[in-house]
Design an enzyme around this catalytic site. Structure first.
Site, PDB file in Angstrom:
ATOM      1  CB  SER A 188      -0.940  -0.036   1.210  1.00  0.00           C
ATOM      2  OG  SER A 188      -2.114   0.671   0.955  1.00  0.00           O
ATOM      3  CE  LYS A 240     -14.753  21.134   8.157  1.00  0.00           C
ATOM      4  NZ  LYS A 240     -13.438  21.453   7.569  1.00  0.00           N
TER       5      LYS A 240
END
Length: 359
Positions: A188, A240
């Site tokens: 990763s 948000k």
């Protein structure tokens, strides 16, 4: 009743001890936070000299006592000769510089191999030391030199490993050869760093790949509702917050969060493709990982080899230096870290995994 009385006294003592211990921990942490942070320093180790010392020591143990004495004399002469040659080269370099002329050729330049160890966790905080090590190398390295990074990481937060990758990019921009060695794992975010290299080597059973993005967030909303606990979350901006740990999540938030993960994955794939264009990115960017042998078959690594073998071979033609940035901790810092580690580690990892997407 007597048992309950004794148990109550024992419990009271235990609670008192725990509170006292917590008070000491908090006091140490408070004291540490008021102290000026210690400055780190570079440690440079000549690995070639260490290899030579090991070789000489072993040779002395494999021969008779008389032969060992002869070997010691020869080794001493060789060291004196090497010292004279190094001193002569040093004086020549300064003389050329004083005469303002560059009389050296490519044959005169002894190539060097600088070794960096990067072992990182989820938050990639080790990038702070990596930055210092690479900066130091860039001060002295030339195009004749090489940097070997012994990388070990299973990935972590996107921004942390993005910055670590950018630090390695600095070497490429300076036209310095970069080799990455994976002895255990570069998955990763770890592979995001590895793919930058000019050459990737990996041990046969090293774990490589995992080109994907993951995020997991627990949700306690039903538990809170069951206990009649309300959660108020106010935001300015529709997205948000997308998913929340305590509020009630909706499909729109989930869809937006998934979109963000997909966008991060696309950036990750494009990044790998840029540095290793010969790979079929769609086939390998599935989030899967492979052992070194299979990773080599898929083009994720270039050579099946351990870092030890690479260094022994490189030592025949290059002088090898290990570069490490070390931060010396004060006693109070060490005590505070040891005392608080067990309390904070699990919670920090939990929050890190919940808050940010991970490579």
């Amino acid at each position: 009743m007597e048992f309950l009385s004794e148990y109550g006294i024992f419990l009271a003592k235990t609670i008192t001890f725990v509170l006292a211990l917590l008070f000491v921990v908090v006091s140490i942490i408070s004291l540490t936070s008021k102290q000026k942070k210690s400055n780190g320093r570079l440690e440079i180790t000549n690995l070639s000299e260490q290899f030579k010392d090991v070789e000489d020591e072993l040779q002395l143990h494999l021969v008779s006592e008389d032969e060992a004495k002869v070997l010691e004399k020869e080794q001493h002469k060789a060291e004196k000769k090497k010292h004279k040659e190094e001193l002569k080269a040093f004086k020549k370099a300064h003389k050329d510089k004083a005469n303002d002329k560059d009389a050296s050729t490519d044959e005169d330049i002894e190539p060097r191999l600088f070794v960096i160890d990067f072992t990182a966790g989820i938050d990639a905080k080790e990038v702070a030391s990596l930055r210092e090590e690479i900066t130091a190398i860039l001060f002295v390295a030339t195009e004749h030199d090489e940097v070997l990074v012994r990388l070990e990481s299973g990935g972590g937060v996107v921004h942390g490993y993005g910055l670590a990758s950018s630090q390695l990019e600095r070497l490429k921009q300076a036209n310095i050869k970069l080799t990455i060695a994976v002895d255990k794992v570069a998955a990763s975010g770890g592979y995001m760093m590895a793919c930058i290299a000019d050459h990737i080597i990996a041990a046969p059973f090293a774990i490589v790949g995992s080109i994907g993005v993951v995020a997991q967030i627990p949700n306690f909303n039903r538990l809170l509702k069951k206990n009649n606990i309300d959660v108020e979350q106010l935001t300015a901006g529709e997205f948000k917050r997308t998913l929340t740990m305590f509020g009630e999540n909706d499909d729109a938030g989930r869809a937006k969060f998934q979109q963000e993960l997909e966008e991060t994955h696309v950036l990750f794939k494009d990044f790998v493709s840029t540095h290793r264009p010969d790979m079929d990115i769609e086939k390998i960017a599935t989030g899967e990982h492979w052992f070194g042998t299979h990773a080599h078959e898929r083009g994720l690594v270039d050579t099946l080899q351990t870092s030890d073998d690479y260094l022994l071979k490189a030592n025949k033609s290059k002088t090898i230096y290990i570069v490490k940035y070390v931060v010396r901790k004060k006693l109070a810092e060490k005590l505070a870290q040891a005392a608080s580690m067990a309390i904070s580690t699990s919670l920090n990892k939990f929050l890190q995994q919940s808050k940010y997407p991970h490579l």
